[in-house]
Design an enzyme around this catalytic site. Structure first.
Site, mmCIF file in Angstrom:
data_model
loop_
_atom_site.group_PDB
_atom_site.id
_atom_site.type_symbol
_atom_site.label_atom_id
_atom_site.label_comp_id
_atom_site.label_asym_id
_atom_site.label_seq_id
_atom_site.Cartn_x
_atom_site.Cartn_y
_atom_site.Cartn_z
ATOM 1 N N ASN A 141 0.811 -1.222 0.000
ATOM 2 C CA ASN A 141 0.000 0.000 0.000
ATOM 3 C C ASN A 141 0.839 1.265 0.000
ATOM 4 O OD1 ASN A 141 -2.764 1.122 0.174
ATOM 5 N ND2 ASN A 141 -2.002 2.006 2.097
ATOM 6 N N ASP A 246 -3.682 9.247 6.432
ATOM 7 C CA ASP A 246 -3.261 8.448 5.278
ATOM 8 C C ASP A 246 -1.818 8.803 4.935
ATOM 9 O OD1 ASP A 246 -3.256 6.815 3.020
ATOM 10 O OD2 ASP A 246 -5.247 7.388 2.397
#
Length: 344
Positions: A141, A246
């Protein structure tokens, strides 16, 4: 001269869109713009799920990926043109610069590859290593090199819609001397999302989004080891309405810039005092990551994603924003060291 074609430039007043927290200092007005579409001048370029922005100071390019479309994009800063490289093999989540080569490092599904931009299709994908073996639904990711040229890759567990299975992933360190034996640094994790090092390379800042925390570790640049884990900010104890930290970057003064997914916000944070300096609001909710770029490294590029359920509810979702005139600047990005990459 600022040559990149940008549209919808807005001079945003401090009172309206910048919220100062725990500080009496007023932020000067900043400029918020969007990268224009080369195919539709006067309108922003829109992507389904843009993330992993990285600035190439030598070529004056911004690289980023579109996860949903499986594309690597290259924005030429001077011309404003956006070029695309499609990767048909699988989900694409991260891109990084490799030192001393024309090739890029890309993370496709759970593997790392070298990629030659000028070769069509997937024909020049050169496998480096596969992570999370035995977990076929996991993907890399996030990935960034450290100042010594090692690559840090964090995986994400199986995902359905916006839901990710927790505690199924790992944070790794990969270096060319032991390329087939990635070093496990943290396990289990859920969604490794943010990675950045302090300007003096003594601290690693890290985000596992499902923990709702920004964490810090002491970092040894020589050995690559981390220790002394602690929490810088816990979003579960703040009123952020379901927002998750994030991607993030750092400025030359050692302050963090953090994208809040589902929060429509970029936070400027002092990790030493553990306080928010300023809050930059954007007209989209899904902000995925940030990086510094431009000739003087003083422009903050912000990647975003579309609202999946109802894209029309956020017409600017998926745009690439630029925040300028913040009074801060970044540092040149680290690059992955992989000797003889052109001949690998």
């Amino acid at each position: 001269m600022y040559l990149l074609l940008l549209i919808i430039e807005i001079i945003i007043s401090t009172a309206y869109n910048v919220q100062a927290t725990n500080s009496q200092e007023l932020e000067p007005n900043y400029k918020l713009s969007m990268v224009s579409s080369p195919d539709n001048p006067g309108h922003p370029a829109i992507f389904e799920h843009a993330k992993s922005p990285v600035w190439d100071p030598d070529q004056q390019n911004l690289y980023f990926v579109d996860v949903s479309k499986r594309n690597v994009h290259r924005l030429d800063y001077v011309s404003g043109k956006i070029y695309v490289k499609h990767i048909g093999y699988g989900e694409l989540n991260a891109v990084a610069i490799v030192s001393g080569t024309r090739r890029l490092l890309v993370c496709v599904r759970s593997a790392m590859y070298l990629l030659d931009w000028d070769v069509a299709g997937d024909d020049d994908l050169r496998l480096i290593v596969t992570l999370d073996q035995g977990l076929p639904d996991n993907v890399i990711n996030v990935g960034k090199p450290d100042a010594a040229g090692r690559f840090w890759a964090g995986t994400k567990g199986p995902q359905s819609g916006d839901e990710v299975v927790p505690d199924k992933a790992t944070l790794y360190r990969i270096e060319q001397g032991s390329i087939t034996h990635p070093r496990v640094l943290l396990r289990p994790v859920s969604i490794s999302s943010g990675l950045v090092w302090s300007p003096n390379n003594t601290v690693l800042y890290y985000i596992d989004s499902l923990t709702l925390k920004i964490e810090a570790f002491d970092f040894d640049l020589v050995t690559g080891e981390i220790s002394a884990r602690r929490t810088i900010m816990d979003f579960s104890s703040n009123d952020y309405d379901g927002a998750m930290p994030d991607g993030m970057t750092i400025d030359s003064q050692g302050r963090l810039w953090v994208a809040l997914l589902f929060g429509g916000t970029v936070l400027h944070i002092d990790p030493d005092t553990r306080k928010v300096i300023y809050t930059y609001k954007l007209p989209v909710s899904r902000i995925t990551s940030v990086c510094w770029g431009g000739p003087n490294l003083d422009e903050l590029f912000v990647t975003t994603a579309q609202e999946k359920a109802e894209p029309k509810s956020e017409p600017l979702g998926g745009a690439i924003f630029t925040i300028r005139d913040t009074g801060y600047r970044g540092l040149p990005p680290n690059t992955f060291r992989f000797d003889n990459a052109d001949n690998y």
